[in-house]
Design a protein around this motif. Sequence first.
Motif, PDB file in Angstrom:
ATOM      1  N   THR A 111     -18.732   9.589  -1.242  1.00 23.76           N
ATOM      2  CA  THR A 111     -18.228   8.218  -1.141  1.00 23.76           C
ATOM      3  C   THR A 111     -17.988   7.783   0.306  1.00 23.76           C
ATOM      4  O   THR A 111     -17.661   6.631   0.562  1.00 23.76           O
ATOM      5  CB  THR A 111     -16.921   8.079  -1.927  1.00 23.76           C
ATOM      6  N   GLY A 112     -18.105   8.744   1.239  1.00 26.72           N
ATOM      7  CA  GLY A 112     -17.858   8.432   2.638  1.00 26.72           C
ATOM      8  C   GLY A 112     -16.488   8.859   3.111  1.00 26.72           C
ATOM      9  O   GLY A 112     -16.236   8.902   4.322  1.00 26.72           O
ATOM     10  N   SER A 113     -15.580   9.150   2.186  1.00 26.64           N
ATOM     11  CA  SER A 113     -14.246   9.615   2.550  1.00 26.64           C
ATOM     12  C   SER A 113     -14.265  11.138   2.712  1.00 26.64           C
ATOM     13  O   SER A 113     -15.321  11.764   2.687  1.00 26.64           O
ATOM     14  CB  SER A 113     -13.225   9.186   1.499  1.00 26.64           C
ATOM     15  N   HIS A 114     -13.099  11.729   2.820  1.00 30.42           N
ATOM     16  CA  HIS A 114     -13.011  13.173   3.000  1.00 30.42           C
ATOM     17  C   HIS A 114     -11.710  13.680   2.400  1.00 30.42           C
ATOM     18  O   HIS A 114     -10.813  12.903   2.068  1.00 30.42           O
ATOM     19  CB  HIS A 114     -13.074  13.536   4.492  1.00 30.42           C
ATOM     20  N   VAL A 115     -11.610  15.007   2.287  1.00 33.40           N
ATOM     21  CA  VAL A 115     -10.386  15.650   1.790  1.00 33.40           C
ATOM     22  C   VAL A 115     -10.084  16.845   2.683  1.00 33.40           C
ATOM     23  O   VAL A 115     -10.987  17.489   3.224  1.00 33.40           O
ATOM     24  CB  VAL A 115     -10.521  16.107   0.323  1.00 33.40           C
ATOM     25  N   HIS A 116      -8.789  17.126   2.825  1.00 31.99           N
ATOM     26  CA  HIS A 116      -8.327  18.303   3.563  1.00 31.99           C
ATOM     27  C   HIS A 116      -7.822  19.328   2.558  1.00 31.99           C
ATOM     28  O   HIS A 116      -7.108  18.992   1.610  1.00 31.99           O
ATOM     29  CB  HIS A 116      -7.193  17.935   4.516  1.00 31.99           C
ATOM     30  N   ASN A 117      -8.154  20.588   2.774  1.00 27.33           N
ATOM     31  CA  ASN A 117      -7.659  21.687   1.943  1.00 27.33           C
ATOM     32  C   ASN A 117      -7.090  22.755   2.862  1.00 27.33           C
ATOM     33  O   ASN A 117      -7.777  23.699   3.243  1.00 27.33           O
ATOM     34  CB  ASN A 117      -8.782  22.273   1.076  1.00 27.33           C
ATOM     35  N   LEU A 118      -5.840  22.585   3.240  1.00 34.34           N
ATOM     36  CA  LEU A 118      -5.193  23.525   4.147  1.00 34.34           C
ATOM     37  C   LEU A 118      -4.433  24.558   3.340  1.00 34.34           C
ATOM     38  O   LEU A 118      -3.600  24.214   2.493  1.00 34.34           O
ATOM     39  CB  LEU A 118      -4.240  22.789   5.087  1.00 34.34           C
ATOM     40  N   GLN A 119      -4.731  25.828   3.586  1.00 35.51           N
ATOM     41  CA  GLN A 119      -4.070  26.903   2.861  1.00 35.51           C
ATOM     42  C   GLN A 119      -2.636  27.038   3.349  1.00 35.51           C
ATOM     43  O   GLN A 119      -2.384  27.064   4.564  1.00 35.51           O
ATOM     44  CB  GLN A 119      -4.819  28.225   3.066  1.00 35.51           C
TER      45      GLN A 119
END
Length: 480
Positions: A111-119
């Motif tokens: 979609t052009g957006s992003h996500v962060h997955n910080l442990q």
Amino acid sequence: MDKMDNNLKDKNDNDNKPVVSKNDLDQKTEDKATKPIPNHTQQKEAKTNHHHAGNILQTTLQKMFPSADKPKAPKSSKNSSITGHESEDERTEKTQNTRSTSKQRFQKLNTGSHVHNLQPKKVHRINNFFKDFGIHGHNSVDEKSQNESDTTKKKNSDESLSGKYGKPQEVVGKGAFGIVRIAHKTEPKVPGEKLFAVKEFKKRHNEPLKKYMKRLTSEFCISSSLHHINVIDTIDLLQDTQGNYCEVMEYCSGGDLYSLIISSGGLEQNEADCFFGQLINGVKYLHENGVAHRDLKPENLLLTSDGCLKITDFGNGECFKMAWEKQAHMSRGACGSEPYIAPEAFTGKWFDPRPVDVWACGIIYMGMITARHLWRCAKENEDFNFKIYLESKKHGECILAPFQRLSDKRLRMISKIIEPDPSLRITAEQITEDPWFSQLDICHKPQTKNSHLHTNTTCGVNATNQQPTNLNKLTIMNMV
């Protein structure tokens, strides 16, 4: 040019064990498989068969405790996966590695957006376990009696902190002004537990009480008056059982930006843009409300697990303009970490503290991209890299290698931010109005602009007060 923390990296390199190749492990496994069983083992097995009493006892124990004679699972070893025997620890580690692989730290969506997955950081309570039983892990009868007496005397303080937010346990941060612990609060009707960050203010050796209280009240009054998605939420100020003042804040499980930069060796371009956008939004909010941070650096930028950046640690913060004032107060003197301090702070002259925060934002952005400091300090006579930067600015181009990684639009913006002349330096508000900034994909934006603002005169700043604070500067001073 040195990396952001050579000492930390050298320590990690020393801790790494030598790597053993798969061929070496295969050869060791084959040698072990072809090696005959020692004679003493055969003798031991033959000897065991001749002891009928031992067999009867063993049979009896098996009936009483069926699991007593079960073969133990093989210990975790490097060649267990090669031989076909996988321990429980290895299976758990493999599952965790699979999960971490399936969830990358930064993912761009279709979609052009992003996500962060910080442990979240792993924390352990073993040190706190020994602390509960004394400094050396044990208590004598006299020590127990003394502890019981101290507990009775300080019952009210204990209930005020531990009862409201849980007992502070694991240490997750240390600094010159105190340490930060995690408090675990369990609710009977709510599953799981709620975590809080508790900063314990330590009185320095030979520090005057007046200076200690000024430092404490300054930080609490500023931070508790600010409510923004990119500023840490300060909840309360209490005393613990030792008499230390503790500031209760929201807990960010993603760690700090400094640790993320060091562990990753530099962030992706769009990832750095997102964190930079959140930082600028937070700094703009501070400046709009008359507050300058004056110690912005990656260590003071906390992250949630989904990548929300929070500005924290207002120990060097200052109110440069009260709510009823129109003219900003000037500052003087350098404070914070040298690589992030603007050049005007080293002159000894009076200066506006707002451009100092903007300068630090630009240095932080370059640190996210390169995982390096641009220079040790912004002094022309002391740092060669900064001297080259000044010469290149006079000719209208940056010849330092780190700036060559930036696109033309990013380089144009960073050049305005890291501008040696504070009168020509761009402001936080001007950055947010720039077309390049408006095109950044920034998650965790503030909801509305200047919504529901009202004046909080505790520190003379305008802030969105979601909850009234229990303490102000006057009540804190009356506690001593």
